[in-house]
Write an enzyme that holds these catalytic residues in place. Sequence first.
Site, mmCIF file in Angstrom:
data_model
loop_
_atom_site.group_PDB
_atom_site.id
_atom_site.type_symbol
_atom_site.label_atom_id
_atom_site.label_comp_id
_atom_site.label_asym_id
_atom_site.label_seq_id
_atom_site.Cartn_x
_atom_site.Cartn_y
_atom_site.Cartn_z
ATOM 1 N N GLY A 98 -8.107 4.236 0.018
ATOM 2 C CA GLY A 98 -7.300 5.392 -0.342
ATOM 3 C C GLY A 98 -7.657 6.702 0.300
ATOM 4 N N ARG A 116 -6.756 2.742 6.143
ATOM 5 C CA ARG A 116 -6.364 3.736 7.154
ATOM 6 C C ARG A 116 -7.521 4.629 7.582
ATOM 7 N NH1 ARG A 116 -1.468 5.621 4.778
ATOM 8 N NH2 ARG A 116 -1.917 3.953 3.319
ATOM 9 N N TYR A 152 8.265 6.165 3.741
ATOM 10 C CA TYR A 152 7.537 7.150 2.920
ATOM 11 C C TYR A 152 7.808 8.604 3.336
ATOM 12 C CZ TYR A 152 4.523 2.942 2.852
ATOM 13 O OH TYR A 152 4.041 1.665 2.792
ATOM 14 N N ARG A 205 6.936 3.715 8.761
ATOM 15 C CA ARG A 205 6.402 4.604 7.723
ATOM 16 C C ARG A 205 7.245 5.866 7.501
ATOM 17 N NH1 ARG A 205 2.091 6.856 7.739
ATOM 18 N NH2 ARG A 205 1.549 6.561 5.561
ATOM 19 N N GLU A 212 -12.890 -0.486 -0.178
ATOM 20 C CA GLU A 212 -12.146 -1.239 0.836
ATOM 21 C C GLU A 212 -11.104 -0.341 1.506
ATOM 22 O OE1 GLU A 212 -11.004 -4.429 -1.758
ATOM 23 O OE2 GLU A 212 -9.273 -3.317 -2.500
ATOM 24 N N PRO A 213 -11.579 0.593 2.324
ATOM 25 C CA PRO A 213 -10.655 1.483 3.012
ATOM 26 C C PRO A 213 -9.882 0.771 4.116
ATOM 27 C CG PRO A 213 -12.940 1.986 3.594
ATOM 28 C CD PRO A 213 -12.980 0.825 2.673
ATOM 29 N N TYR A 258 -1.289 0.536 9.650
ATOM 30 C CA TYR A 258 0.055 0.323 9.104
ATOM 31 C C TYR A 258 1.167 0.575 10.123
ATOM 32 C CZ TYR A 258 -2.737 0.433 4.860
ATOM 33 O OH TYR A 258 -3.690 0.192 3.914
ATOM 34 N N CYS A 311 19.573 1.084 14.929
ATOM 35 C CA CYS A 311 20.972 1.320 14.591
ATOM 36 C C CYS A 311 21.186 2.358 13.510
ATOM 37 C CB CYS A 311 21.634 0.014 14.198
ATOM 38 S SG CYS A 311 21.801 -1.042 15.626
ATOM 39 N N GLU A 312 20.103 2.735 12.784
ATOM 40 C CA GLU A 312 20.328 3.782 11.792
ATOM 41 C C GLU A 312 19.993 5.146 12.377
ATOM 42 O OE1 GLU A 312 18.494 0.740 11.663
ATOM 43 O OE2 GLU A 312 19.162 0.838 9.578
#
Length: 439
Positions: A244, A288, A333, A329, A285-286, A391, A362-363
């Site tokens: 985190g 990123r 997010y 991402r 347990e990192p 990620y 396409c978006e």
Amino acid sequence: MISAPVLDTRFRLSESVAVELAKIYGTPLYVVDEAHLRSRIRNYVSAFRNAYARSEISLASKANSTLALIKIAYQEGCCIDVASEGEFRAALAAGVPGNKCHLHGNNKQIEELEFALAHGIGHIVADSFEEIEVLNVLLNDEQRKSTLIVLRLAPGVDPVTHSKISTGQADTKFGFNIADGSAEKAAARCLELGFNLYGFHCHVGSQLLDPEAQRSGGELIAKFAIEMSERHGYKAKYLNVGGGLGVSYTSKDQPMGMDDYCRLIVQTVLGALEGSGIDSVLGQEPGRSLVGESGVTLYRVGVIKTVPSKTAGHRTYVAVDGGLSDNPRPALYGSKYTVERVAPCFGHESESRTVTVSGKHCETDKLFEDVELPSDIAVGDLLQVLCTGAYNSSMASNYNRYQRPATVLLRENGTHTIIQRRDSWEEMIARDIMPDDLT
Ligand code: PLP
């Protein structure tokens, strides 16, 4: 008051290397710097160890499960956290022994548990009563003694982050709620079944720039461990506060330093345990914060278009040769990134202007909205997006049947090597089966 200059800890490519890599491997391209990565991991491992000798860092391999990166993390002293059979297979393929891995998952399939047990998983983080009962059936007498079981707890902590990466609150699909008594029931059931209950775990959320949520999560699981000692005579041997710790996606993101963070976690958990007689290994347990800042993504500009905009008068779109499929991402997010021009085709650094970097899907994918790029940004320029080591490759897809990018590792000796190749066109249709009557 003059504020201290902010230290930019992110890896970035020089112009000459960016041009060379783009020429050899094409774009879009993920690039990871080995020296930067090793030093991030070493710093984290030693920060935790200096704060508390009996500590253990695991790489959350969901952040990046490329075999070479898993191996580097293992070489630097990490265990590997896997969230699926696929990630466990990747760790094994990277040469990590099964007993140096631990398995997460809120709905593990029987086959996943069987595979984990057959390959000597280090510990299983049980997440539900159903899973405990499945394990009761699967574990033979020997495995019942040898397989370490950790319970994932939901401590009821609401971190300040995007709701989709917030996991420690009471209303979550993950783990056993402490406040409503589920966690105690789960611990009691494991003891009743003769499981080798190793300890407790929580992961309250991701990209946390304020460590209060992890501090509070750590304190709550330590207090829970004391209650289990007092009420059931069980002494936890392991407490894991998850991952985190945030990274600097943009210069506005200023996470706490690893040393201060590890000291805070250790002081909190050991402080809470004081006098309890519980003497456990502490785990983190990192994901990123170990691999994110060591990677960049290289794109090439293909189209530049200025259009009328209701809000801004006009908007300039700079379209690159990747997008949603190599970095979902921003769409998932609303994540912000730092985008830099590395190699101009024409001219030199000029004044900047605000543009929106879009992808080719396409978006209306505003991949990186309202970023500053040199005003002479031109078709053919190379852009690098910082802090994409986590990620990105692990969340990449074949949407629109685009090939997922390759990953190149810049070696410590100055060479470079491909560690994950681009999808081939053959692979793009290899899973499809045409029924006979349609051929
Ligand atoms: N552990 C668990 C259980 C997670 O769910 C995650 C991320 O989703 C992590 C660790 C790693 O989080 P981060 O990459 O933010 O450190």
